[in-house]
Every structure is written in structure tokens, then in C-alpha cells.
Design a protein around this motif. Sequence first.
Motif, PDB file in Angstrom:
ATOM      1  N   PHE A  28      40.231  24.983  28.075  1.00 10.77           N
ATOM      2  CA  PHE A  28      40.290  26.037  27.430  1.00 10.77           C
ATOM      3  C   PHE A  28      38.938  26.929  27.835  1.00 10.77           C
ATOM      4  O   PHE A  28      39.332  28.203  27.906  1.00 10.77           O
ATOM      5  N   ALA A  29      37.793  26.381  28.214  1.00 13.86           N
ATOM      6  CA  ALA A  29      36.883  27.258  28.813  1.00 13.86           C
ATOM      7  C   ALA A  29      37.229  27.887  30.112  1.00 13.86           C
ATOM      8  O   ALA A  29      36.821  29.108  30.151  1.00 13.86           O
ATOM      9  N   THR A  30      37.970  27.176  30.933  1.00 11.54           N
ATOM     10  CA  THR A  30      38.534  27.841  32.330  1.00 11.54           C
ATOM     11  C   THR A  30      39.227  28.851  31.942  1.00 11.54           C
ATOM     12  O   THR A  30      39.405  29.754  32.899  1.00 11.54           O
ATOM     13  N   PHE A  31      40.141  28.674  30.919  1.00 11.80           N
ATOM     14  CA  PHE A  31      41.167  29.664  30.522  1.00 11.80           C
ATOM     15  C   PHE A  31      40.248  30.988  30.257  1.00 11.80           C
ATOM     16  O   PHE A  31      40.571  32.194  30.736  1.00 11.80           O
ATOM     17  N   LEU A  32      39.199  31.009  29.407  1.00 12.72           N
ATOM     18  CA  LEU A  32      38.369  32.054  29.142  1.00 12.72           C
ATOM     19  C   LEU A  32      37.491  32.925  30.242  1.00 12.72           C
ATOM     20  O   LEU A  32      37.849  34.081  30.387  1.00 12.72           O
ATOM     21  N   PHE A  33      37.115  32.116  31.239  1.00 10.42           N
ATOM     22  CA  PHE A  33      36.327  32.553  32.352  1.00 10.42           C
ATOM     23  C   PHE A  33      37.420  33.312  33.518  1.00 10.42           C
ATOM     24  O   PHE A  33      37.089  34.141  34.037  1.00 10.42           O
ATOM     25  N   THR A  34      38.500  32.583  33.468  1.00 14.09           N
ATOM     26  CA  THR A  34      39.693  33.076  34.368  1.00 14.09           C
ATOM     27  C   THR A  34      40.170  34.347  33.832  1.00 14.09           C
ATOM     28  O   THR A  34      40.397  35.310  34.656  1.00 14.09           O
ATOM     29  N   LEU A  35      40.393  34.395  32.568  1.00 17.19           N
ATOM     30  CA  LEU A  35      40.704  35.740  32.096  1.00 17.19           C
ATOM     31  C   LEU A  35      39.712  36.813  32.215  1.00 17.19           C
ATOM     32  O   LEU A  35      39.995  38.205  32.620  1.00 17.19           O
ATOM     33  N   GLY A  36      38.365  36.472  32.169  1.00 23.70           N
ATOM     34  CA  GLY A  36      37.404  37.410  32.647  1.00 23.70           C
ATOM     35  C   GLY A  36      37.570  37.751  33.941  1.00 23.70           C
ATOM     36  O   GLY A  36      37.399  39.097  34.300  1.00 23.70           O
ATOM     37  N   GLU A  37      37.893  37.005  34.844  1.00 27.82           N
ATOM     38  CA  GLU A  37      38.220  37.373  36.268  1.00 27.82           C
ATOM     39  C   GLU A  37      39.336  38.303  36.501  1.00 27.82           C
ATOM     40  O   GLU A  37      39.641  39.424  37.130  1.00 27.82           O
ATOM     41  N   ILE A  38      40.303  37.794  35.753  1.00 25.80           N
ATOM     42  CA  ILE A  38      41.553  38.591  35.737  1.00 25.80           C
ATOM     43  C   ILE A  38      41.516  40.140  35.178  1.00 25.80           C
ATOM     44  O   ILE A  38      41.991  41.028  35.933  1.00 25.80           O
ATOM     45  N   VAL A  39      41.013  40.148  34.193  1.00 24.54           N
ATOM     46  CA  VAL A  39      40.915  41.554  33.668  1.00 24.54           C
ATOM     47  C   VAL A  39      40.195  42.558  34.487  1.00 24.54           C
ATOM     48  O   VAL A  39      40.318  43.652  34.575  1.00 24.54           O
ATOM     49  N   ARG A  40      39.282  41.975  35.383  1.00 30.33           N
ATOM     50  CA  ARG A  40      38.336  42.898  36.165  1.00 30.33           C
ATOM     51  C   ARG A  40      38.994  43.128  37.547  1.00 30.33           C
ATOM     52  O   ARG A  40      38.649  44.271  37.969  1.00 30.33           O
ATOM     53  N   SER A  41      39.692  42.357  38.094  1.00 28.60           N
ATOM     54  CA  SER A  41      39.851  42.343  39.381  1.00 28.60           C
ATOM     55  C   SER A  41      40.823  43.790  39.691  1.00 28.60           C
ATOM     56  O   SER A  41      40.412  44.518  40.685  1.00 28.60           O
ATOM     57  N   PRO A  42      41.750  44.132  38.948  1.00 28.69           N
ATOM     58  CA  PRO A  42      42.501  45.475  39.367  1.00 28.69           C
ATOM     59  C   PRO A  42      41.545  46.905  38.974  1.00 28.69           C
ATOM     60  O   PRO A  42      41.646  47.930  39.759  1.00 28.69           O
ATOM     61  N   VAL A  43      40.537  46.607  38.009  1.00 32.94           N
ATOM     62  CA  VAL A  43      39.843  47.845  37.814  1.00 32.94           C
ATOM     63  C   VAL A  43      38.622  48.170  38.334  1.00 32.94           C
ATOM     64  O   VAL A  43      38.516  49.372  38.806  1.00 32.94           O
ATOM     65  N   THR A  44      38.213  47.284  39.316  1.00 34.51           N
ATOM     66  CA  THR A  44      37.168  47.724  40.644  1.00 34.51           C
ATOM     67  C   THR A  44      37.430  48.675  41.504  1.00 34.51           C
ATOM     68  O   THR A  44      37.044  49.488  41.623  1.00 34.51           O
ATOM     69  N   GLN A  45      38.471  48.602  41.930  1.00 32.80           N
ATOM     70  CA  GLN A  45      39.172  49.290  43.077  1.00 32.80           C
ATOM     71  C   GLN A  45      39.809  50.422  42.523  1.00 32.80           C
ATOM     72  O   GLN A  45      39.419  51.618  43.114  1.00 32.80           O
ATOM     73  N   SER A  46      40.167  50.658  41.291  1.00 31.63           N
ATOM     74  CA  SER A  46      41.001  51.797  40.598  1.00 31.63           C
ATOM     75  C   SER A  46      39.595  52.728  40.087  1.00 31.63           C
ATOM     76  O   SER A  46      39.527  53.731  40.540  1.00 31.63           O
ATOM     77  N   PHE A  47      38.617  52.008  39.664  1.00 33.27           N
ATOM     78  CA  PHE A  47      37.383  52.910  39.253  1.00 33.27           C
ATOM     79  C   PHE A  47      36.639  53.495  40.482  1.00 33.27           C
ATOM     80  O   PHE A  47      36.573  54.822  40.487  1.00 33.27           O
ATOM     81  N   ILE A  48      36.382  52.810  41.455  1.00 37.17           N
ATOM     82  CA  ILE A  48      35.871  53.494  42.629  1.00 37.17           C
ATOM     83  C   ILE A  48      36.798  54.563  43.556  1.00 37.17           C
ATOM     84  O   ILE A  48      36.243  55.490  43.785  1.00 37.17           O
TER      85      ILE A  48
END
Length: 423
Positions: A327-347
Motif C-alpha cells: 500500500f505504501a509503495t502504491f502511494l509513493f509510486t503514484l507520487g512519481e507517476i503524477v509528476r513524470s509528464p508534468v516536469t517536461q511540459s512545464f519547462i
Amino acid sequence: MNLVPFHIWSVNLKVRLTGEALFHLLFWMYFPFITVYFSEALGSHTAGLLMTVPPLFSMVGHLLGGSLADRLGRRPVMLLGAALQAGMFALFALSPSPWLDYAAFIGLGLGGALYKPAGAAMVADLVPAPDRRRVFAAFATANNVGAVLGPALGAVFYFHYRQELLWTCTVVLLLYWAAMYFVVRETLPPSAKTQADPSTLVLVFRQQWKGYGVILKDRVFLLYIAAGILALIPIMQLDLYLAVYVTEYVPAQALFAWKEDSPVVSGTEIYGWLLGFNGLLFVLLILPVTKWLSPWSERSVFILSSLLSGIGTFSLGLSPHLEFLFFATFLFTLGEIVRSPVTQSFISRYAPEDARGQYLGADSLQNTIARFLAPLTVFLSGWVPPMGIFSLILMSSLISIVLYIRLFRIYSHATRDCEGLKA
């Protein structure tokens, strides 16, 4: 927001998605085992010191690749990066010495670092701003399929058919280079082309580093880098402190608690299951999660990512039971997932059109610096108990949230001021 269907994507993007997916599958068939190879060949202490050097070359490669992508164009820099990687794989396959292998390994990282900002800039050139998150997510999905399947295949091929694997990597990269050369077209915006001039090589490099000096005086961008460093520290613990914690503090237990004859798994095996679960979640969820969060602002997504990754990583220390660890792995993986595409689109949206490659290259600083700082958790674990380490990780995440709030407050004010001047 509906993503442009794949069948009407630009030919550039189709060729790149196919080529990069295949290459990343091969890459992950050898990369997880390279440290093991150098440890056996050179000794674990020497190998540990040597593995701290490649990130420095990668950082220089990202910065140089971003600059050259704005000056020479996206396509020439991508061709250079792919050719360098193909040559290094051939050197790796022919090498009679582990030290020559190490030089080839550094060259591989440098070639990939040159390629990456130019490739990201090409996506930003071709895709309208509203669709970029999900196009970047599609590329991340293709790349992470390799990260899931590659290690399982590499466990067989790298140790038993290493030469054949390295030659296969060489041939695939040469074929991809040929496809880019004959099919992919340049996308450098006209505003960037006007910046080019017939300067000498020394002046070209001087202008590039001067450009990065200007970027690093950008207050919004510096806040973005600082927030990103602190946000990445929890995410990077998957192959750092999490490995130490699970193998040392999580007891052997039944894989399926509700079954009497369930097999018992050790801490090391549990860590392997968590790694596989993380990779599987990334592949399965990145596209639907990116679509679900598409109406959200970048500010909200960055904050959600830091919150999920920080709380998820901290939660690992609350219980050693396997179900809770998943369950904890699911939470922090979800944090990684939501971040991944947004970094490049923001820059890609924030950067000036004529400096997009440079900004995307400088964006790598947060990953490089975080990669240096994240292992401090392992170093401190010799003196600090697990909940103390997890608390420090959570604090890093919470500070990143504060910085993101500050960042977007300044950014929104600057945007309104610019719109007021235009009016």
C-alpha cells in the motif's frame, strides 16, 4: 482534453516512440547489472567510487545537448547522441578490459544525455501545449515497459549472452539512427534559427555557458530546480534506503497471509516484489492518471506528487507487514507517476521558444543534484533509526511543497505583469 490519436501523430514522433521503446528494453537488460559486473571485475569499493562519476558526465551532456539543440537543431544533436551510443556499445562488445568497459559506459551515458533534451524539445515543438503532458506520458510508458521487462530478460541474457546482447544494442541503435536520418525532420523554431551565427567553436561554447548563466539567474527556474531536488529525494529512495530498510528490518513472512500453505518470502525477496510492483504500476497507470489529472494545474500536480511520495515513503516505516508495504509503495509510486509528464511540459511551456533546448538541458540539474543528495539517507542510517530517516524524507517532501507554492505565486504574478504590459 483529448489526446491526438496515435495514428495521426507526426511521423517524427512515431519513429521516435518505436525506436526509444525498443532501445530502452535493451538498455534495461544490461543497466541493472552493470554495477555487479564492475564490482566483480574491479572490487566493490573501487566500483562504488567509479559509479559516482557518470552522473557528472551526464550533467555536462544534458547542458551541452540542450545548448546545441537550440543552435544546431534537434535532429543533428539526436543523431550525434544515438551515434555515440552505438559506437560505445560496439566498444563495450569488443573491449578486452573492464577499464575500457567503464570508459564505454561513461560514453553511453554522455550520448544519452546529449540526446534527451533535444528529443524533449522536439516533442514540445510538434505538440500543442494542452496535449504535451499526455504525449510525454506516452513516451514515459514506452520507456518504462522496458524497465519492467528488461531486468527479467537481462538476468538471463546479460550473464550468459553478454556479447550478443551488446551487439544487438549496437545494431538496434544503428537502425534507429538510420531511421532518424532518413525519416525524421528538423523542428527547430524559426525564432531559434535566427540566433545562430558562424562563430568559432570557442565562441559557440562561450555563448552556450553564458546562456546557462542567464538561465540560472532566473528566480522562477531556480525555485523550480530547488523544489524538484527536494521532491525527488523521496522518489529516489526506492533503490537506496528502501533496499536497506526492507532487507534489514522487514522479517520473513507469508506471501499470502490468508493462505495456510502460502510460501514464505525473505526481506530480500520482498524488496524484489516491491520493485516489480513499482514498475508495473508505472506502466499501467501513467496514461490513465495523466488523463485524469489533465484538468489540474501544474501547481496542483507538483504539490500532489510531493505529498504522495513523501507520505508514501514515510508510511513504509509504520508497519513491516507485506500488505501495508504494498500500500505504501502504491502511494509513493503514484507520487512519481503524477509528476513524470508534468516536469517536461512545464519547462517546455515556461522556456522561451529560442532557448527551449537549453532550459530542458538545465532541467537535468534537479535530477543530478538529487542523485547526489539522496544517498545521504543510507549514510545516516548507521546512526539514525528508521523512523528518523523516514521523517527526514518526509520533511524534504514538505519543504518542496512550500517551494512549489512560492514558485507558482511568483510565476503567476510575473505572468499577469507580462499580460498587463502586452495589453
